[in-house]
Design an enzyme around this catalytic site. Structure first.
Site, PDB file in Angstrom:
ATOM      1  N   SER A 206       0.792  -1.235   0.000  1.00  0.00           N
ATOM      2  CA  SER A 206       0.000   0.000   0.000  1.00  0.00           C
ATOM      3  C   SER A 206       0.825   1.285   0.000  1.00  0.00           C
ATOM      4  O   SER A 206       0.258   2.370  -0.086  1.00  0.00           O
ATOM      5  CB  SER A 206      -0.955   0.007   1.203  1.00  0.00           C
ATOM      6  OG  SER A 206      -2.057  -0.838   0.956  1.00  0.00           O
TER       7      SER A 206
ATOM      8  N   LYS B 108       0.116   3.812  -2.557  1.00  0.00           N
ATOM      9  CA  LYS B 108      -0.874   4.892  -2.421  1.00  0.00           C
ATOM     10  C   LYS B 108      -0.241   6.274  -2.273  1.00  0.00           C
ATOM     11  O   LYS B 108      -0.957   7.279  -2.329  1.00  0.00           O
ATOM     12  CB  LYS B 108      -1.815   4.601  -1.257  1.00  0.00           C
ATOM     13  CG  LYS B 108      -2.676   3.349  -1.432  1.00  0.00           C
ATOM     14  CD  LYS B 108      -3.648   3.191  -0.279  1.00  0.00           C
ATOM     15  CE  LYS B 108      -4.554   1.975  -0.448  1.00  0.00           C
ATOM     16  NZ  LYS B 108      -3.922   0.735   0.038  1.00  0.00           N
TER      17      LYS B 108
ATOM     18  N   SER C 278      -5.666   3.441   4.847  1.00  0.00           N
ATOM     19  CA  SER C 278      -5.196   2.656   3.701  1.00  0.00           C
ATOM     20  C   SER C 278      -6.304   1.883   2.983  1.00  0.00           C
ATOM     21  O   SER C 278      -6.121   0.733   2.568  1.00  0.00           O
ATOM     22  CB  SER C 278      -4.097   1.684   4.153  1.00  0.00           C
ATOM     23  OG  SER C 278      -3.338   1.247   3.056  1.00  0.00           O
TER      24      SER C 278
END
Length: 391
Positions: A65, A68, A125
């Site tokens: 993640s 991101k 997240s």
């Protein structure tokens, strides 16, 4: 007696032999060695982009993640370019709602603002929130991924390939510790307001569905915002393939650092190693800076201008990282054009500053006109001539 003289001579000779070696060792003395309990890691100073520590920094790995960071950067850029606004309503597609892993459980057809979805991405997240934003910005996740890869290329992220907007494991989805630091730097320096979101410990959003409204809690996945003095963000990530990753940002005094950990064996280790890296950077390094952006450092004559001169201001801050204890300063050479011709628009290049540090070129930045200078009319020119005559 002879033996005593021989011993003294041997001692003096040993000192003479050892002295240069000791001096050389002191000359080379620098920060203590650092090892990180993770396959790949890097420490970057934010204002200069200079790497002060690296460990397999260009090894391609799954980022989970931490992907991101790029998704967040592109959302901020879309808002800055007025392509979207923070209050725009985003409708959740079936594709976005189907995302597994970390999520905020968006339902198909549910509407959320860009602002709330961004909070869900940065704080907790949310994969579904990331994909919903990607679709809103570019029309589809596929199109957004193309934009991610294009932006990575522009930033010089040579060892990065994105395949989705959220970071789920996928073939061909990879980046490096150094490239993560690069995109993290771009985000926090161009949009420092992201730190206000990234340091929120707990928050809520309101789910609005056909069944009514319900509150959903967001808890920050980055524990350093509570554990580490000066922490400002930024993004965690974990999957089976990536293991535990982190891009950690922090400010102490006038220095901001980015510490990236990839592939740690546990969430505790990634936080522990990131804190160790940040401590190392703050303990051993400092930043020396040139003139701040917007500082006026001279004037350039404007031929046929309503005003006779244009103020030359610094376009960009140039900085350099050096070890603590080094008292050298940046040296600046200001070069101004002899003159420019009216009309002059604000931001027109009128010179440059060249910075060196201990004799080495560090960087250069343009000097630009602070304000526009219009072309002088007949009355302006006539008044100027009369003024000269009377003087």
């Amino acid at each position: 007696m002879k033996k005593g003289i021989i011993k003294i001579a041997a001692f003096v000779l040993a000192m003479l032999i050892l002295a240069p070696t000791t001096a050389k060792a002191e000359e080379k003395r620098g920060p203590l060695a650092l090892t990180v309990d993770a396959p790949a890691a890097v420490i970057m100073e934010a204002s200069s982009g200079e790497v002060v520590f690296e460990q397999n920094a260009t090894e391609r790995r799954s980022p989970a993640s931490v992907t991101k960071v790029m998704t967040t950067l592109l959302v901020y850029e879309a808002v800055a370019q007025n392509r979207i606004s923070w209050d725009d309503m985003v409708t959740t597609s079936e594709h976005a709602a189907s995302m597994g892993g970390s999520q905020i459980y968006l339902e198909v057809g549910e509407k959320q603002t860009v602002r709330d979805l961004l909070k869900a991405v940065v704080i907790s997240s949310g994969n579904d929130a990331a994909v919903a934003l990607a679709e809103f910005v570019s029309g589809s996740e596929e199109s957004f991924v193309d934009l991610m890869n294009k932006r990575a290329g522009q930033l010089g992220m040579a060892d990065t390939s994105f395949r989705n907007a959220c970071g789920l494991d996928a073939q061909g989805h990879f980046t490096t510790a150094k490239d993560i630091a690069i995109m993290s730097r771009e985000l926090i320096t161009k949009f420092p307001e992201v730190k206000e979101v990234a340091t929120i410990w707990m928050d809520t959003i309101i789910h609005k569905t056909a069944r009514g409204e319900s509150e959903f809690g967001l808890t920050n996945t980055n524990k350093l915002v509570r554990w580490y003095d000066g922490a400002t963000g930024l993004k965690t990530g974990s999957t089976g393939e990536a293991k535990y990753c982190l891009s950690a940002t922090a400010i102490r005094g006038d220095m901001e650092l980015i510490a990236v950990v990839m592939g740690a064996d546990s969430t505790a280790i990634r936080f522990q190693e990131a804190m160790k890296m940040l401590d190392y950077g703050f303990a051993n390094y400092k930043v020396v800076r040139g003139e701040l952006a917007g500082t006026v450092v001279g004037q350039v004559p404007v031929a046929k201008g309503k005003d006779g001169v244009a103020d030359a201001m610094v376009a960009e801050l140039i900085s350099n990282v050096t070890e603590k204890g080094n008292n050298s300063e940046l040296e600046a050479e200001i070069i101004l054009f002899d003159s420019v011709s009216a009309p002059v628009e604000a931001g027109t290049v009128v010179g440059e500053i060249i910075y060196t540090y201990e004799g080495e070129l560090i960087g250069k930045t343009a000097l630009v006109a602070e304000e526009a200078v219009e072309k002088a009319g007949f009355v302006d020119m006539a008044g100027r001539v009369f003024s000269i005559w009377f003087k």
